[in-house]
Design a protein around this motif. Structure first.
Motif, PDB file in Angstrom:
ATOM      1  N   LEU B 127       0.753  -1.123   0.126  1.00 42.22           N
ATOM      2  CA  LEU B 127      -0.068  -0.080   0.100  1.00 42.22           C
ATOM      3  C   LEU B 127       0.802   1.272   0.016  1.00 42.22           C
ATOM      4  O   LEU B 127       0.672   2.172  -0.671  1.00 42.22           O
ATOM      5  CB  LEU B 127      -0.816  -0.134   1.110  1.00 42.22           C
ATOM      6  CG  LEU B 127      -1.872   1.277   1.381  1.00 42.22           C
ATOM      7  CD1 LEU B 127      -2.868   1.215   0.256  1.00 42.22           C
ATOM      8  CD2 LEU B 127      -2.710   1.241   2.454  1.00 42.22           C
ATOM      9  N   GLU B 130       2.024   1.723  -3.432  1.00 40.94           N
ATOM     10  CA  GLU B 130       0.870   2.104  -4.259  1.00 40.94           C
ATOM     11  C   GLU B 130       0.443   3.746  -3.962  1.00 40.94           C
ATOM     12  O   GLU B 130       0.370   4.479  -5.129  1.00 40.94           O
ATOM     13  CB  GLU B 130      -0.244   1.236  -3.778  1.00 40.94           C
ATOM     14  CG  GLU B 130      -1.595   1.499  -4.856  1.00 40.94           C
ATOM     15  CD  GLU B 130      -2.875   0.775  -4.432  1.00 40.94           C
ATOM     16  OE1 GLU B 130      -2.584  -0.054  -3.467  1.00 40.94           O
ATOM     17  OE2 GLU B 130      -3.999   1.060  -4.845  1.00 40.94           O
ATOM     18  N   ILE B 158      -7.418   3.193   5.072  1.00 37.32           N
ATOM     19  CA  ILE B 158      -7.804   2.204   4.015  1.00 37.32           C
ATOM     20  C   ILE B 158      -7.459   0.908   3.913  1.00 37.32           C
ATOM     21  O   ILE B 158      -7.822  -0.025   3.585  1.00 37.32           O
ATOM     22  CB  ILE B 158      -7.670   2.869   2.748  1.00 37.32           C
ATOM     23  CG1 ILE B 158      -6.400   2.958   2.234  1.00 37.32           C
ATOM     24  CG2 ILE B 158      -8.542   4.334   2.491  1.00 37.32           C
ATOM     25  CD1 ILE B 158      -6.042   3.427   0.814  1.00 37.32           C
ATOM     26  N   ASN B 161      -9.585  -2.153   4.200  1.00 36.55           N
ATOM     27  CA  ASN B 161     -10.414  -2.041   3.151  1.00 36.55           C
ATOM     28  C   ASN B 161     -11.832  -1.705   3.559  1.00 36.55           C
ATOM     29  O   ASN B 161     -12.831  -2.435   3.475  1.00 36.55           O
ATOM     30  CB  ASN B 161     -10.857  -3.319   2.597  1.00 36.55           C
ATOM     31  CG  ASN B 161      -9.454  -3.768   1.656  1.00 36.55           C
ATOM     32  OD1 ASN B 161      -9.110  -2.944   1.066  1.00 36.55           O
ATOM     33  ND2 ASN B 161      -9.180  -5.113   1.843  1.00 36.55           N
ATOM     34  N   MET B 189      -8.345   6.487  -4.446  1.00 30.98           N
ATOM     35  CA  MET B 189      -8.765   5.387  -3.767  1.00 30.98           C
ATOM     36  C   MET B 189     -10.575   5.313  -3.810  1.00 30.98           C
ATOM     37  O   MET B 189     -10.803   4.103  -4.103  1.00 30.98           O
ATOM     38  CB  MET B 189      -8.433   5.572  -2.113  1.00 30.98           C
ATOM     39  CG  MET B 189      -6.992   5.611  -2.107  1.00 30.98           C
ATOM     40  SD  MET B 189      -6.224   4.102  -2.193  1.00 30.98           S
ATOM     41  CE  MET B 189      -5.123   4.412  -3.528  1.00 30.98           C
ATOM     42  N   GLU B 192     -10.875   3.788  -7.451  1.00 31.29           N
ATOM     43  CA  GLU B 192     -10.214   2.389  -7.873  1.00 31.29           C
ATOM     44  C   GLU B 192     -10.778   1.411  -6.743  1.00 31.29           C
ATOM     45  O   GLU B 192     -11.068   0.407  -7.229  1.00 31.29           O
ATOM     46  CB  GLU B 192      -8.517   2.359  -7.493  1.00 31.29           C
ATOM     47  CG  GLU B 192      -7.945   3.296  -8.849  1.00 31.29           C
ATOM     48  CD  GLU B 192      -6.520   3.228  -8.759  1.00 31.29           C
ATOM     49  OE1 GLU B 192      -6.061   2.839  -7.706  1.00 31.29           O
ATOM     50  OE2 GLU B 192      -5.950   3.831  -9.604  1.00 31.29           O
ATOM     51  N   LYS B 193     -10.622   1.824  -5.676  1.00 28.90           N
ATOM     52  CA  LYS B 193     -11.452   0.776  -4.684  1.00 28.90           C
ATOM     53  C   LYS B 193     -12.849   0.960  -4.006  1.00 28.90           C
ATOM     54  O   LYS B 193     -13.526   0.102  -3.263  1.00 28.90           O
ATOM     55  CB  LYS B 193     -10.364   0.934  -3.255  1.00 28.90           C
ATOM     56  CG  LYS B 193      -9.033   0.528  -3.477  1.00 28.90           C
ATOM     57  CD  LYS B 193      -8.370   0.465  -2.136  1.00 28.90           C
ATOM     58  CE  LYS B 193      -6.787   0.595  -2.243  1.00 28.90           C
ATOM     59  NZ  LYS B 193      -5.960  -0.359  -2.883  1.00 28.90           N
ATOM     60  N   ASN B 194     -13.692   1.883  -4.586  1.00 29.34           N
ATOM     61  CA  ASN B 194     -14.806   2.091  -4.697  1.00 29.34           C
ATOM     62  C   ASN B 194     -15.269   2.196  -2.978  1.00 29.34           C
ATOM     63  O   ASN B 194     -16.218   1.713  -2.414  1.00 29.34           O
ATOM     64  CB  ASN B 194     -15.614   0.844  -5.102  1.00 29.34           C
ATOM     65  CG  ASN B 194     -17.328   1.115  -5.126  1.00 29.34           C
ATOM     66  OD1 ASN B 194     -17.598   2.228  -5.684  1.00 29.34           O
ATOM     67  ND2 ASN B 194     -18.088   0.344  -4.916  1.00 29.34           N
ATOM     68  N   ILE B 195     -14.264   2.822  -2.348  1.00 27.09           N
ATOM     69  CA  ILE B 195     -14.327   3.264  -0.653  1.00 27.09           C
ATOM     70  C   ILE B 195     -15.152   4.529  -0.989  1.00 27.09           C
ATOM     71  O   ILE B 195     -14.862   5.457  -1.453  1.00 27.09           O
ATOM     72  CB  ILE B 195     -12.852   3.394  -0.081  1.00 27.09           C
ATOM     73  CG1 ILE B 195     -12.223   2.022  -0.197  1.00 27.09           C
ATOM     74  CG2 ILE B 195     -13.265   3.781   1.208  1.00 27.09           C
ATOM     75  CD1 ILE B 195     -10.816   2.238   0.288  1.00 27.09           C
TER      76      ILE B 195
END
Ligand SMILES: Nc1ncnc2c1ncn2[C@@H]1O[C@H](COP(=O)(O)OP(=O)(O)O)[C@@H](O)[C@H]1O
Ligand SMILES: [Mg+2]
Lengths: 404, 224
Positions: B127, B130, B158, B161, B189, B192-195
């Motif tokens: 992470l 990233e 994050i 998740n 974020m 891409e991660k749909n958070i």
């Protein structure tokens, strides 16, 4: 990771943690030192008494211990002697004639306990031979006597001087004998040195008209801790008319004192613990208050409150454990030279000597106290951290996060 | 899909005996993957609302549903676990544990979840990679700039998740360029991660990027 966190938190305020650590170390050292002193003092008093005349076990005709009359000779002493010498835990014994009489010199006279002993036997059960400071120990010559330093001063006699002993015989006549001072002893007990004299057993028996009889077997066992069990074994083998007493039976006052000292140590330890508790509460509370915002963050990221509680307690526990380990090790090391060379207490030796302690104290650490300290102080640290930890978890997250 | 729903929530504080309605009846629905900015002047009730949504505080009246669950029915312990599993927080400053390095700060939340050590290392390293802050790995917060600290805070928020990240004035202590980078990171974020991200801010830069802007005034939704 919690340990890592707690450990690093401790190093945040090095000064505060060091002070707490030092106070734990000093507290542990003080506890051990005090314990070493008391323990050393008590065992010195006890072992001095044992080695002066009490020995581990005494056997008499029933009632002799309470009322030492010259008539109280041991009946059937051969049977008793057989039982003693058959016991594997007995390492030595001494036969003694014991009576109260008058000892006179040209210038003075005084009441004394007269001990009639076989020199070779007596030297194995008591410290009397090694306590001779002038002249010689008894050699079995008929008219030799050894007396204490204080007594010699009182009677104004020296080596080779003549003294006369008088005492009642069992049938009420007066037995007497002339002696020459062969040796002068000095023991840790000035009371003993004032009042006890030793003459050969055979001489005492003829002077007191006792024939082959005597009053006491003084017994030494392999280990003083066996005294009571050996006493019980011997009791079971002997007639009801015989009393078998261990040093605990014979020295009740000292045994009570031992217990009292132990209790007073408990009070001292309690006071030291209390001081440590307040020190730890204070410093832990300060460290919690310095971290309010941070605790809020921990709560917000989902750290359960018991873990936060544990973290605070762990910090105090780490200090407690480190302080105790360092304190125990240093306390042990500090004690070594003292236990070898002793602490000279001669400035109040007078009173100590009448206590049969001697003027040099050799501190002794007890394993028991070592172990208690090792567990008690960390436990105390945990107890002290409970309140600060409670305060930490009672923080409201919203309030804590805003707190800067 | 609906993530949060609030029904007319009110939060009243007592300020020296005077009741202050910090949140005065807000009904809001937030769907998964949204990017919302609660905007409003200082004292309008943004932080209070965010804390209520994050279950750090309980509303005086009204209910909050998260994935259909009524938060008011949960115990303290359950709320704590709820935050650990579902939420991430980013505050204005002092987000990180000062005695832990960047990597340890990130791993801390995973540790609380019981993630094994090897996996923690691996996940936190990738992470950090990233987010382009791998070089901060072994630094402690006091060795980082404010912007770097906030990036690590994003990483921590994050790493497990979460469903929702609540960011209260995340750029307030940063200059606009650093703030912009931080917002880029969070937007990434979000995409891409749909958070789901909910910001509370009066920073123009944050407001401009809002995909949904909720204006708050005096504890109420002003207009949407
Ligand atoms: N713990 C509290 N006690 C009393 N009043 C509070 C408390 N927290 C917030 N307030 C008040 O509630 C109002 C809203 O505050 P806040 O939610 O912090 O607003 P914002 O984040 O929009 O600046 C303010 O008037 C503030 O003074
Ligand atoms: Mg605010």
């Amino acid at each position: 990771m919690l340990i890592k966190l707690a450990w690093r938190n401790l190093w945040r305020n090095k000064r505060r943690s060091t002070i707490v650590l030092l106070s734990v170390i000093v507290g542990v050292n003080a506890m051990l030192f005090m314990d070493g002193m008391t323990n050393g003092m008590l065992s010195q008093i006890l072992f001095n008494q044992i080695s002066l005349s009490t020995s581990h076990i005494q056997i008499h005709n029933k009632g002799f211990s309470d009322n030492k009359t010259v008539q109280g000779i041991i009946k059937d002493s051969e049977k008793v002697e057989k039982a003693i010498s058959n016991n594997p835990d007995v390492t030595a014994y001494s036969r003694r004639v014991i009576t109260f009489g008058l000892l006179s010199s040209a210038s003075n006279s005084t009441g004394v306990y007269i001990y009639g002993v076989i020199p070779e036997e007596e030297e194995k059960v008591s410290r009397i031979k090694s306590s001779i400071i002038e002249g010689n120990y008894l050699s079995n010559a008929k008219n030799e006597i050894i007396i204490g330093k204080k007594l010699a001063e009182k009677l104004k006699v020296g080596l080779g001087d003549k003294v006369v002993a008088l005492a009642n015989t069992p049938d009420g006549t007066i037995g007497s004998e002339v002696f020459r001072v062969a040796g002068i002893f000095k023991t840790p007990s000035s009371e003993f040195d004032k009042a006890f004299i030793y003459i050969p057993l055979a001489t005492s028996q003829s002077m007191l008209d006792l024939g082959e009889s005597f009053h006491e077997f003084a017994i030494i066992t392999k280990n003083y801790k066996q005294s009571n069990s050996v006493r019980d074994e011997l009791t079971s083998k002997l007639d009801a008319g015989i009393e078998v007493l261990s040093y605990e039976d014979l020295l009740p006052f000292i045994i009570i004192q031992l217990d009292m000292y132990k209790e007073s140590m408990f009070v001292v330890n309690f006071i030291i613990s209390l001081a440590l508790i307040f020190g730890i509460i204070n410093s832990t509370l300060m460290s919690v208050f310095e971290r309010i915002q941070e605790i809020g963050v921990l709560m917000s990221i989902g750290m359960r409150i018991w873990k936060i509680f544990g973290m605070v307690v762990l910090e105090a526990l780490i200090l407690g454990v480190f302080g105790t380990v360092i304190g125990v090790v240093s306390g042990y090391l500090i004690n070594i030279p003292f236990s070898i060379y002793g602490i000279d207490l001669s400035f109040f030796a007078e009173s100590l000597e009448s206590f049969a302690m001697g003027s040099i104290l050799y501190p002794q650490l007890s394993v028991e106290n070592f172990i208690i300290t090792l567990f008690m102080i960390p436990l105390i640290s945990v107890i002290a951290a409970l309140y600060p930890a409670y305060r930490a978890i009672k923080l409201e997250p919203v309030y804590a996060i805003r707190y800067v | 899909m609906e993530l949060i729903k609030t029904e007319n929530i009110i939060k009243t504080y007592q300020d020296n005996g005077v009741p202050v309605h910090a949140v005065n009846g807000i009904s809001l629905e937030v769907n998964e993957g949204e990017h919302i900015v609660l905007a409003g002047p200082s004292g309008s009730g943004k932080t209070t609302l965010l804390n209520l949504l994050g279950a750090l505080d309980k509303p005086t009246e009204g209910k909050i549903f998260f994935e259909g669950d009524d938060l008011s029915l949960k115990s303290k312990k359950e709320l704590s676990d709820f935050r650990l599993h579902k939420l991430g927080f980013i505050f204005q400053a002092y987000n990180l544990i000062p005695v832990l390095t960047a990597m340890e700060n990130i791993e801390f939340s995973m540790m609380l979840l019981g993630v094994p050590e090897a996996e923690r290392h691996q996940r936190s390293e990738s992470l950090l990679e990233e987010l382009g802050i791998a070089e901060l790995k072994n630094k402690r917060p006091n060795e980082m700039s404010g912007g770097q600290q906030q990036r690590v805070a994003v990483a921590r928020a994050i790493i497990n998740n979460p469903k929702l990240v609540l960011a209260d004035e995340p750029t307030a202590n940063l200059d606009s360029k650093t703030g912009g980078h931080l917002l880029d990171l969070m937007d990434k974020m979000n995409e891409e991660k749909n958070i789901t991200f909910i910001f509370a801010s009066h920073d123009q830069q944050v407001i401009e990027r809002a995909r949904r802007l909720v204006k708050i005034k005096d504890g109420l939704v002003d207009n949407e």
